[in-house]
Enzyme design. Structure first.
Site, mmCIF file in Angstrom:
data_model
loop_
_atom_site.group_PDB
_atom_site.id
_atom_site.type_symbol
_atom_site.label_atom_id
_atom_site.label_comp_id
_atom_site.label_asym_id
_atom_site.label_seq_id
_atom_site.Cartn_x
_atom_site.Cartn_y
_atom_site.Cartn_z
ATOM 1 N N SER A 152 41.874 74.047 45.100
ATOM 2 C CA SER A 152 41.108 73.304 44.010
ATOM 3 C C SER A 152 41.767 72.531 43.079
ATOM 4 O O SER A 152 42.464 71.427 43.991
ATOM 5 C CB SER A 152 40.296 74.342 43.117
ATOM 6 O OG SER A 152 39.292 73.841 42.399
ATOM 7 N N ASP A 229 30.176 75.337 49.148
ATOM 8 C CA ASP A 229 31.066 75.245 48.011
ATOM 9 C C ASP A 229 30.046 74.592 46.808
ATOM 10 O O ASP A 229 29.709 73.720 46.976
ATOM 11 C CB ASP A 229 32.454 74.544 47.955
ATOM 12 C CG ASP A 229 33.139 74.661 46.862
ATOM 13 O OD1 ASP A 229 33.069 74.794 45.835
ATOM 14 O OD2 ASP A 229 34.475 74.678 46.894
ATOM 15 N N HIS A 262 33.774 78.472 47.261
ATOM 16 C CA HIS A 262 35.015 78.297 46.615
ATOM 17 C C HIS A 262 35.930 79.320 46.246
ATOM 18 O O HIS A 262 37.101 78.989 45.665
ATOM 19 C CB HIS A 262 34.759 77.405 45.327
ATOM 20 C CG HIS A 262 35.655 76.365 44.702
ATOM 21 N ND1 HIS A 262 36.046 75.268 45.245
ATOM 22 C CD2 HIS A 262 36.598 76.568 43.567
ATOM 23 C CE1 HIS A 262 37.093 74.670 44.245
ATOM 24 N NE2 HIS A 262 37.502 75.341 43.490
#
Length: 284
Positions: A152, A229, A262
């Site tokens: 991320s 995600d 995620h």
């Protein structure tokens, strides 16, 4: 105190040692925490290659070590794993804990130029200078064999560092990275606060823009991205990076993983493949 760092805790793990440490950092002007996993080969006197993992928003130097399940594979491959905190913690500024995507735990791996953040929020220099120095000086790690990866916000950091300093890293990968922070809400918020309103200054911390400007990594970039995600369409947009790589001739393996989100469950699922990607480059 040893080799410029203080030991906070060390734990036997898959025949190696998972350690947690802190040290003074000139880049941030205070103490930073980091973690190192040393595989069994390092305990036998070998200087081993290292993979640096840059964590995402709200994480610390402990998150990857505790959640990713990476030590087993690292022990098998003979790779050290290095992680660090995601922002300075010693310096406090008004509003630095008001939101989860800016300030504490959200340094975005940039060198801030705007007051008051510029005094300590210099995470790009911290990773590429101070962290690499303390790890290289204090641990049995080969300074010429180094990879970088992240998740991320940390995936953004890993891609940017590899593209800007290709000679310093021999391998790179990312999981659900923010590839073009200049054009998504997370990045716009962070960059405005840390770097100011001049968007031209943002480009040097944007992987899409770097590739467009011919900053090409000599090896293959590996990216895994989950299709469910919740940040995919608004914040991550990996297709923009793929388009830039195709135009620039940058080798890229972008794998869309059906049904994955995620979370660290996603990371845990694919971490072995990422470490083997790094081992291929670092171990020949």
């Amino acid at each position: 105190m040893s080799a410029g760092y203080t030991v906070r805790g060390e734990h036997r793990c898959y025949g190696g040692v998972q350690g947690f440490y802190e040290h003074p950092s000139a880049s941030v002007g205070g103490t930073m925490r980091f973690a190192v996993y040393l595989p069994p080969a390092a305990l036998k006197g070998e200087r081993v290659p290292a993979v640096y993992f840059l964590a995402g928003l709200t994480c610390t130097e402990e998150t990857f070590a505790a959640k990713a399940g990476a030590q087993r594979v690292a022990a098998e491959l003979g790779l050290a794993l290095v992680t660090c905190d995601t922002s300075p913690r010693h310096a406090r500024h008004p509003g630095d804990d008001a939101s989860w995507d800016f300030g504490q735990g959200a340094g975005f791996y940039v060198d801030a130029t705007e007051a008051p953040w510029s005094g300590s929020y210099r995470m790009y220099s911290y990773v590429t200078r101070d962290l690499r120095a303390v790890v290289g000086d204090g641990f049995p790690i080969d300074p010429e064999r180094r990879g970088v990866m992240g998740h991320s916000m940390g995936g953004h950091g890993a891609l940017v560092m590899a593209l800007r300093e290709a000679g310093a890293w021999q391998s790179v990968s990312a999981l659900a990275p923010i590839v073009g922070p200049s054009a998504v809400p997370w990045g716009e918020k962070a960059f405005t606060g840390y770097l100011g309103s001049n968007r031209e200054a943002w480009r040097s911390y944007d992987a899409v823009e770097l590739v467009k400007r011919a900053s090409v990594f000599p090896g293959e970039v590996l990216i895994d991205q989950g299709t469910t995600d919740r940040f995919l369409e608004v914040q991550l947009q990996p297709e923009r990076f793929a388009e830039a790589c195709a135009a620039a001739g940058q080798r890229l393996s972008l794998r869309m993983r059906d049904g994955y989100d995620h979370s660290y469950y996603f990371i845990e699922t694919f971490i072995e493949e990422h470490l083997r990607h790094h081992a291929k480059a670092l171990l020949g």
